[in-house]
Design a protein around this motif. Structure first.
Motif: not given
Ligand SMILES: Nc1ncnc2c1ncn2[C@@H]1O[C@H](COP(=O)(O)OP(=O)(O)O)[C@@H](O)[C@H]1O
Ligand SMILES: [Mg+2]
Length: 469
Positions: A99-100, A128-131, A133
């Motif tokens: 996902e990253h 870490y926003q958007n990475i 939760k």
């Protein structure tokens, strides 16, 4: 009352227990969390060796990008952490989680590079926003190859995941707090019932009974604590209440008894005169007997009024300087007729002509008159009465002696009691049994002493003190 005291106790204890548990729990969880993170750090640092090796292999071109990602995925799963590898400029080149993948090629760290270059591990919390939760706990561990800084690995663990095992600990702590509160409520309930509430209820119950007139009721609490002391004080208070009550009953019965006999004879004689049962020529004789009874009643009532006034402290004492010798001489003169009738020998012995004392004149005259009256009344025909005064320190001692049979031990105990008459048969006509009570009350109010001595070979002596000036 029961509910009030109990709930107050329980509330107090519950608050104490809750507060101490909150404090303990806070400390425990703080300690636990740091311990846990420390452990985690240790674990990650150990495992970082493998990642370092893998990274080196990759950087040397021995391993394909897919292979390194695969290795990271494997290690990441095993450590339940997300692994990112960055080069010495902070650019991501491999990730453990597909996902990253988008991050590859982006610069993710700059500031910490200095630290890492020096070989230090950086530890931080980050969002870490958007990475991710939620917030993550991140370790940044530098990678060196043959002593040259080759970048770093970033190991992220989600904080909520980290806290998962801690949650269980908190649960245990709070469960035990609740259990402790419940258990202590039960214990407090039984203890407070036994130690405080039951005894208080008993005291309350008995107090209620006593106030309704059952003055013989007592509490039976034997404990050695403050409640026990309260119970004992309560019982002794009840004792004195009972004594007062007994005294009051006796007093009423004595008064009624004293009043009944003169009234009965007055009624009889006057009734006899009215119905003509008593012959005309005897009427005067019976009227004079009746008159005597009325005088006796008057004396009784006067004595009673005096006594109750003295005991109630209603007589304001007028303390003045007075010559006690003079008072004695005047009092003796009042009894002249009686002395002559009984053929008594009366001696008055005084050290000096005058003896000055501080006292209330009317009250002291009453004392002296009562004592001389008794001496004359209870001495035999042709007996001796001796009245004397002398000084002793700052006191004047006044004594009234008469010869005659001495007073028995039993009578000595009660002689100052109201209505007490030693020889009940002989004295009823002339006595009320109040004279000595009055004497003692007056002297007590003056702060003086009075006592009685049996004299050898025979005779009785009453002595009282007065304050000299
Ligand atoms: N001088 C005394 N000698 C013998 N007995 C006395 C003498 N004074 C008092 N008593 C006894 O003490 C009792 C109480 O005296 P008191 O209170 O003056 O009452 P009362 O004179 O009315 O009898 C008398 O009834 C008597 O028995
Ligand atoms: Mg008397």
């Amino acid at each position: 009352m029961k509910k009030g005291l109990f709930s107050k106790l329980v509330a107090t204890f519950a608050v104490i227990i809750a507060v101490s548990f909150i404090i303990t729990a806070a400390f425990l969880s703080y300690w636990f969390e740091s311990y846990y993170f420390e452990q985690r750090k240790g674990q990650l640092e150990t495992e970082s060796q493998f990642i370092s090796t893998a990274a080196e292999q990759y950087l040397q071109g021995n391993v394909s990008p897919d292979k390194i990602n695969e290795t990271l995925t494997y290690i990441g799963n095993y450590l339940s952490t997300y692994i990112w590898l960055v080069d010495n400029y902070g650019y991501v080149y491999a990730v453990s989680d597909s996902e990253h993948k988008a991050l590859i090629g982006t610069q993710i760290i700059t500031k910490e590079l200095e630290e890492l270059r020096l070989g230090h591990t950086v530890e931080k919390r980050e969002v870490y926003q958007n990475i991710f939760k939620g917030p993550v706990h991140t370790f940044e561990i530098p990678i060196f190859s043959k002593g040259i800084f080759k970048g770093s690995m970033l190991l992220h663990t989600s904080i909520s995941e980290l806290r998962e095992p801690l949650k269980r600990v908190y649960e245990i702590i709070w469960m035990s707090a609740i259990l402790a509160i419940v258990v202590s409520c039960v214990v407090i309930y039984y203890l407070s019932q036994r130690i405080i509430i039951k005894p208080l209820e008993q005291i309350n119950y008995v107090a209620d009974k006593i106030s309704k007139g059952e003055v013989d009721k007592r509490v039976s609490i034997e404990s050695k604590d403050e409640i026990g002391t309260l119970a004992r004080s309560f019982n002794s208070m009840a004792d004195s209440l009972e004594a007062v009550e007994k005294n009051r009953r006796e007093f009423i019965s004595n008064v009624s008894h004293e009043i009944r006999s003169p009234i009965t004879s007055i009624k009889g004689f006057i009734g006899g005169i009215l119905d003509g049962v008593i012959p005309k020529e005897k009427e005067n004789y019976y009227l004079s007997v009746t008159y005597g009874e009325i005088q006796r009643l008057t004396r009784l009532v006067n004595d009673l009024l005096d006594l109750s006034a003295i005991e109630a402290g209603q007589f304001r004492l007028r303390i003045e300087e007075l010559d006690i010798n003079e008072i004695i001489r005047l009092s003796v003169i009042k009894f002249e007729t009686k002395i002559r009738e009984k053929g008594l020998k009366v001696d008055v012995l005084m050290q000096d002509d005058e003896l000055y004392v501080a006292a209330d004149k009317d009250r002291i005259t009453q004392v002296v008159t009562n004592l001389i009256d008794n001496a004359i009344k209870y001495v035999g025909e042709g007996g001796t009465v001796r009245i004397s005064t002398k000084t002793k320190g700052d006191k004047a001692l006044v004594s009234v002696f008469n010869d005659g049979p001495s007073i028995s031990k039993e009578d000595l105990k009660h002689i100052w009691d109201r209505f007490y008459k030693a020889d009940k048969s002989r004295t009823t006509k002339l006595s009320t049994g109040l004279g000595l009570s009055i004497v003692r009350s007056i002297l007590t109010q003056l702060g003086e002493d009075v006592w009685i001595e049996n004299k050898e070979p025979q005779g009785v002596k009453f002595v009282f003190t007065l304050k000299r000036i």
